[in-house]
Design an enzyme around this catalytic site. Structure first.
Site, PDB file in Angstrom:
ATOM      1  CB  CYS A 330      -0.911   0.001   1.227  1.00  0.00           C
ATOM      2  SG  CYS A 330      -1.784  -1.558   1.518  1.00  0.00           S
ATOM      3  CB  ALA A 331       3.502   2.118  -2.434  1.00  0.00           C
ATOM      4  N   GLY A 332       1.118   4.300  -1.624  1.00  0.00           N
ATOM      5  CA  GLY A 332       0.829   5.722  -1.745  1.00  0.00           C
ATOM      6  C   GLY A 332       0.837   6.452  -0.412  1.00  0.00           C
ATOM      7  N   PRO A 333       1.307   7.712  -0.389  1.00  0.00           N
ATOM      8  CG  PRO A 333       1.687   9.885   0.417  1.00  0.00           C
ATOM      9  CD  PRO A 333       1.155   8.541   0.831  1.00  0.00           C
ATOM     10  N   GLY A 334       3.995   7.403  -1.073  1.00  0.00           N
ATOM     11  CA  GLY A 334       5.342   7.040  -1.479  1.00  0.00           C
ATOM     12  C   GLY A 334       6.460   7.344  -0.508  1.00  0.00           C
ATOM     13  N   GLY A 335       6.165   7.826   0.690  1.00  0.00           N
ATOM     14  CA  GLY A 335       7.212   8.175   1.646  1.00  0.00           C
ATOM     15  C   GLY A 335       8.039   6.980   2.076  1.00  0.00           C
ATOM     16  CG  ASP A 382      -7.818  -4.392  -4.556  1.00  0.00           C
ATOM     17  OD1 ASP A 382      -7.154  -4.522  -3.502  1.00  0.00           O
ATOM     18  OD2 ASP A 382      -9.066  -4.328  -4.566  1.00  0.00           O
ATOM     19  CG  ASP A 400       1.931   2.010   6.132  1.00  0.00           C
ATOM     20  OD1 ASP A 400       1.151   1.980   7.104  1.00  0.00           O
ATOM     21  OD2 ASP A 400       2.506   3.057   5.763  1.00  0.00           O
ATOM     22  CB  CYS A 453      -0.358   5.814  11.124  1.00  0.00           C
ATOM     23  SG  CYS A 453       0.273   7.282  11.965  1.00  0.00           S
TER      24      CYS A 453
END
Length: 521
Positions: A330-335, A382, A400, A453
């Site tokens: 779940c990579a977005g937004p990429g941090g 997905d 994440d 988080c």
């Protein structure tokens, strides 16, 4: 509500605090005589104080810094916008200088964080339910209350400028109501108001909610979360206070690519928790060449620790591995993906960053652009399907997952008033499906990091327990030890029964949760 982090050293009220003349004047006796177009005298006796000044004496324009704050609150309330996205655009639009931008930021974020406390106080000053007020009027009152109760703005300037803002952008009629209500607010200090509105209250959750500006359900949820992760319930006050502190900006230099030298030369200090990190002294980070190049990035140190732990944890044995394959599900937004990609590049591994939303996948690609392209690729799709499409393909998987964000309330001041207990129930099935997909996608001997988080047990330990229940091919690794291994001090104290939980009041990070699940070889 804690006043920590709420005081602004700039006396902004003094810029526009004086009243503006309107109409003809002649001086006589003890006060100012006003005459209309027909020469009639308009003064009503001796000069009165600021709070009762005649309409023509009041400020008639909107101070740009306060106007920016008002526009941010309006966008958050009316358009469901995010303050951290709206605020920079409004600052640029109104061309605020550094001083005014700092004032607008403190006023916007402070009013949003303290909304629950200010509403309790305003409710005692208004002759009708707050829900019956025009939303724009209520936002203006919140801005005025924050200036009067938690900023170093002289009372006369805070009231005059807030009424002037209202006259300029809402109307003369509402401005009279705002003037009257804020005059009542000036009668007490913040501690005095809290004692007044909580007089006779015995419910400790209600008391904590009003004093520390959190919804009651979040106070209960965070207290439950402390206990679930092995912390004393009476730490709730420290946790709520930490949520209300303005967070320090954390920087990370991408390993092998970035440098903190320029940031340190411009006032940043080395981060105490993890290598390659720094605490920024503020200012425009965009002027740093390494930030513009993307090799130095803004990232909470909790996220840095999690990404480094995923990259460093020991894998199980399952035959010869020529080059590791990593997955950010779940990579977005990429941090985290950018830090993982840099670590993969150093390790001779490759990262697949997955994101379902095309516009967010584009953001991921932009975040990864500073890392050599041979070390990463981006998939738009997905994450729940990836385990079936590429089973047993990855050595390390970061899941994440989307969550309530209860661990990042200090960075997202509007979030606490938007979330509801219903969000937890709705997110649970998605979190379990994504973790299941991550477990399917990892190879025997590989490791999945389940990260949120949020400290809430419904999103953390309950999801992990369900995933490993009844499965003999999975084992939990010591996530606390894994975080210690990549931290500078080596003793974060975040572990509890093999999972790990970071805390704002203990670690000065977001409340990141991590569990490490290894698929047995």
């Amino acid at each position: 509500m804690s006043e920590s982090g709420r005081r602004n050293p700039a006396n902004h009220g003094g810029r526009d605090g004086g009243s503006r003349d309107g109409g003809n004047r002649s001086q006589g006796g003890g006060g100012t005589v006003r005459r209309d177009a027909k020469g009639r005298e308009r003064n009503r006796g001796p000069q009165r104080g600021f709070s009762a000044s005649a309409p023509s004496q009041r400020t008639r324009r909107a101070d740009p810094a306060r106007l920016v704050a008002f526009e941010v609150l309006r966008a958050v309330a009316a358009e469901d916008a995010y303050a951290n996205l709206v605020l920079p655009a409004r600052i640029r639009h109104h061309r605020l200088d550094k001083r005014d931008a700092g004032f607008a930021t403190e006023l916007s974020y402070g009013a949003l964080r303290g909304q629950g406390t200010y509403d309790a106080i305003l409710a005692a000053c208004v002759d009708r339910p707050l829900a019956k007020l025009d939303p724009a009027v209520l936002d203006a009152l919140r801005l005025g209350a924050h200036q009067l109760l938690a900023m170093r703005v002289p009372a006369h300037a805070a009231l005059d400028q807030t009424v002037g803002l209202a006259r300029a952008v809402i109307g003369a009629g509402p401005s009279s109501l705002i003037n009257a209500v804020l005059r009542k607010v000036t009668a007490r200090t913040l501690p005095e108001w809290l004692d007044h509105v909580l007089a006779g209250e015995t419910d400790t959750t209600r008391i904590d909610a009003v004093r520390h500006a959190h919804p009651e359900w979040i106070v209960r949820a965070l207290r439950q979360s402390l206990v679930a992760h092995g912390r004393p319930a009476d730490e709730i006050t420290e946790l709520l206070e930490a949520d209300n502190e303005a967070p320090v900006v954390n920087l990370v230099a991408l390993p092998g690519l970035g440098s903190l030298e320029e940031a340190l030369e411009n006032g940043a200090t080395p981060g105490p928790l993890v290598a390659g990190s720094a605490l920024s002294s503020g200012g425009d980070l965009g002027r740093l060449s390494s930030v513009r190049a993307g090799t130095t990035r803004v990232q909470d140190v909790g996220s840095q620790l999690v990404a480094r732990a995923v990259a460093a944890v020991e894998l199980g044995s399952s035959g010869e591995q020529a080059g590791e394959k990593w997955l950010d599900l779940c990579a977005g937004p990429g941090g985290k993906a950018a830090l993982l990609a840099a670590l993969a590049n150093e390790a001779g591994a490759s990262l697949l960053a997955n994101e379902p939303a095309p516009h967010r996948a584009k953001l991921v690609s932009q975040a990864l652009a500073a890392v050599p392209g041979s070390a990463w690729s981006v998939r738009t799709g997905d994450g729940r399907d990836l385990g079936k499409e590429q089973p047993g393909s990855f050595d390390r998987v970061l899941a994440d997952v989307p969550c309530s964000g209860l661990g990042a309330l200090r960075r997202r001041p509007e979030s606490r008033w938007r979330r509801t207990p219903k969000d937890l129930a709705e997110l649970g099935p998605l979190q379990r499906e994504l973790l299941g997909s991550a477990i399917d996608a990892v190879r025997p001997g590989g490791v999945v990091a389940y990260v949120t988080c949020s400290p809430h047990p419904a999103e953390t330990t309950a999801v992990v327990s369900d995933a490993v229940a009844g499965r003999e091919d999975l084992e939990l690794l010591d996530a606390g030890a894994a975080l210690d291994a990549v931290s500078l001090g080596g003793n974060l104290g975040a572990g509890n029964e093999l999972t790990a939980q970071l805390w704002p009041h203990l670690h000065r990070t977001d409340a990141m949760f991590m569990a490490l699940i290894r698929k047995k070889a």
